[in-house]
Design a protein around this motif. Structure first.
Motif, PDB file in Angstrom:
ATOM      1  N   SER A 241     -11.057  -3.036   9.375  1.00  0.00           N
ATOM      2  CA  SER A 241     -12.356  -2.582   9.880  1.00  0.00           C
ATOM      3  C   SER A 241     -12.762  -3.335  11.138  1.00  0.00           C
ATOM      4  O   SER A 241     -12.360  -4.471  11.368  1.00  0.00           O
ATOM      5  CB  SER A 241     -13.436  -2.781   8.811  1.00  0.00           C
TER       6      SER A 241
ATOM      7  N   ASP B 115     -14.904   1.951   9.968  1.00  0.00           N
ATOM      8  CA  ASP B 115     -14.360   1.674   8.652  1.00  0.00           C
ATOM      9  C   ASP B 115     -12.832   1.666   8.769  1.00  0.00           C
ATOM     10  O   ASP B 115     -12.253   2.573   9.368  1.00  0.00           O
ATOM     11  CB  ASP B 115     -14.833   2.769   7.687  1.00  0.00           C
TER      12      ASP B 115
ATOM     13  N   THR C 191       0.842  -1.190   0.000  1.00  0.00           N
ATOM     14  CA  THR C 191       0.000   0.000   0.000  1.00  0.00           C
ATOM     15  C   THR C 191       0.881   1.246   0.000  1.00  0.00           C
ATOM     16  O   THR C 191       0.641   2.193  -0.749  1.00  0.00           O
ATOM     17  CB  THR C 191      -0.951  -0.002   1.212  1.00  0.00           C
TER      18      THR C 191
ATOM     19  N   LEU D  39     -10.671   2.127   6.404  1.00  0.00           N
ATOM     20  CA  LEU D  39      -9.976   2.971   5.435  1.00  0.00           C
ATOM     21  C   LEU D  39      -9.247   4.150   6.084  1.00  0.00           C
ATOM     22  O   LEU D  39      -8.084   4.399   5.734  1.00  0.00           O
ATOM     23  CB  LEU D  39     -10.942   3.445   4.350  1.00  0.00           C
TER      24      LEU D  39
ATOM     25  N   GLU E  71      -6.508  -0.118 -10.738  1.00  0.00           N
ATOM     26  CA  GLU E  71      -7.578  -1.030 -10.333  1.00  0.00           C
ATOM     27  C   GLU E  71      -7.049  -2.099  -9.384  1.00  0.00           C
ATOM     28  O   GLU E  71      -7.687  -2.413  -8.371  1.00  0.00           O
ATOM     29  CB  GLU E  71      -8.208  -1.676 -11.565  1.00  0.00           C
TER      30      GLU E  71
ATOM     31  N   ALA F  83      -6.176  -0.313  -6.087  1.00  0.00           N
ATOM     32  CA  ALA F  83      -7.396   0.052  -5.349  1.00  0.00           C
ATOM     33  C   ALA F  83      -8.028  -1.169  -4.687  1.00  0.00           C
ATOM     34  O   ALA F  83      -8.480  -1.098  -3.539  1.00  0.00           O
ATOM     35  CB  ALA F  83      -8.394   0.738  -6.280  1.00  0.00           C
ATOM     36  N   ALA F  84      -8.054  -2.288  -5.385  1.00  0.00           N
ATOM     37  CA  ALA F  84      -8.612  -3.514  -4.798  1.00  0.00           C
ATOM     38  C   ALA F  84      -7.783  -3.957  -3.597  1.00  0.00           C
ATOM     39  O   ALA F  84      -8.340  -4.379  -2.571  1.00  0.00           O
ATOM     40  CB  ALA F  84      -8.675  -4.624  -5.849  1.00  0.00           C
TER      41      ALA F  84
ATOM     42  N   VAL G 136      -5.910  -2.019  -1.627  1.00  0.00           N
ATOM     43  CA  VAL G 136      -6.153  -1.065  -0.535  1.00  0.00           C
ATOM     44  C   VAL G 136      -7.497  -1.364   0.116  1.00  0.00           C
ATOM     45  O   VAL G 136      -7.622  -1.369   1.350  1.00  0.00           O
ATOM     46  CB  VAL G 136      -6.093   0.389  -1.046  1.00  0.00           C
ATOM     47  N   GLN G 137      -8.525  -1.631  -0.697  1.00  0.00           N
ATOM     48  CA  GLN G 137      -9.846  -1.934  -0.152  1.00  0.00           C
ATOM     49  C   GLN G 137      -9.829  -3.204   0.692  1.00  0.00           C
ATOM     50  O   GLN G 137     -10.429  -3.252   1.764  1.00  0.00           O
ATOM     51  CB  GLN G 137     -10.889  -2.053  -1.267  1.00  0.00           C
ATOM     52  N   ASP G 138      -9.128  -4.233   0.229  1.00  0.00           N
ATOM     53  CA  ASP G 138      -9.024  -5.472   1.010  1.00  0.00           C
ATOM     54  C   ASP G 138      -8.321  -5.221   2.345  1.00  0.00           C
ATOM     55  O   ASP G 138      -8.726  -5.739   3.385  1.00  0.00           O
ATOM     56  CB  ASP G 138      -8.276  -6.550   0.224  1.00  0.00           C
TER      57      ASP G 138
ATOM     58  N   ALA H 110      -8.184  -2.352   3.948  1.00  0.00           N
ATOM     59  CA  ALA H 110      -9.108  -1.566   4.769  1.00  0.00           C
ATOM     60  C   ALA H 110     -10.202  -2.451   5.359  1.00  0.00           C
ATOM     61  O   ALA H 110     -10.586  -2.275   6.525  1.00  0.00           O
ATOM     62  CB  ALA H 110      -9.714  -0.438   3.944  1.00  0.00           C
ATOM     63  N   SER H 111     -10.687  -3.402   4.584  1.00  0.00           N
ATOM     64  CA  SER H 111     -11.704  -4.321   5.112  1.00  0.00           C
ATOM     65  C   SER H 111     -11.148  -5.125   6.277  1.00  0.00           C
ATOM     66  O   SER H 111     -11.832  -5.338   7.286  1.00  0.00           O
ATOM     67  CB  SER H 111     -12.187  -5.267   4.011  1.00  0.00           C
TER      68      SER H 111
END
Length: 164
Positions: free
Chosen positions: A114, A119, A82, A121, A100, A103-104, A106-108, A110-111
């Protein structure tokens, strides 16, 4: 990788440009594959934190401890993708596939960070910003302060001022 040509990249490692294009259709495809592999490694690391620490809340705390450590700061080549891919991805003008993939990842991340009530993120963004700043100021008192104050801010109990 913006600013370095495929020819220069291949020359620096003693290979030919033709060999590169047999493996990858473009420099962006190489970056996307590298990002995907690095985020796959991060997924394995996060899973190992869950396994090693029993429950997810403890694992998350242990990851924060590691992430905001001088050990992680001083080993950027083996650190978090990241932080590692952020600058190159941001500078790459044609990084659609790379962005893409990034971003995926980073989202994983962040999940995973959580909780039931928050959240992840903002935590990821704070940790990545802190490690980038700490690396950029390594060798100064400010670097240590960045790591310590960010750690306190992320681990202070809710409602408690992290500076107290």
């Amino acid at each position: 990788m913006n600013g370095i040509s495929v020819a220069d990249l291949m020359k620096s490692i003693g290979l030919t440009t033709g060999g590169f294009y047999k493996q990858f259709p473009s420099k962006e495809a190489l970056m996307a594959e590298a990002a995907q592999a690095a985020f796959g490694d991060l997924d394995l690391l996060l899973a190992s934190f869950d396994t090693d620490h029993g429950d997810h809340d403890t694992a998350r705390g242990a990851l924060i401890d590691y992430y905001l450590s001088t050990e992680h700061r001083d080993q950027p080549g083996t650190g978090c993708p990241t932080a590692g891919f952020a600058g190159d991805t941001a500078r790459e003008p044609t990084a659609g596939e790379v962005r893409e993939t990034y971003a995926a990842g980073v989202q994983d991340f962040a999940s995973w960070m959580s909780t039931e009530t928050t959240d992840g993120l903002p935590m990821v963004a704070t940790m990545v910003g802190a490690i980038l700043l700490a690396r950029a100021t390594a060798g100064t008192e400010l670097s240590e302060k960045i790591l310590e104050s960010t750690h306190k801010a992320l681990t202070a109990p809710p409602g408690l001022d992290p500076e107290s």
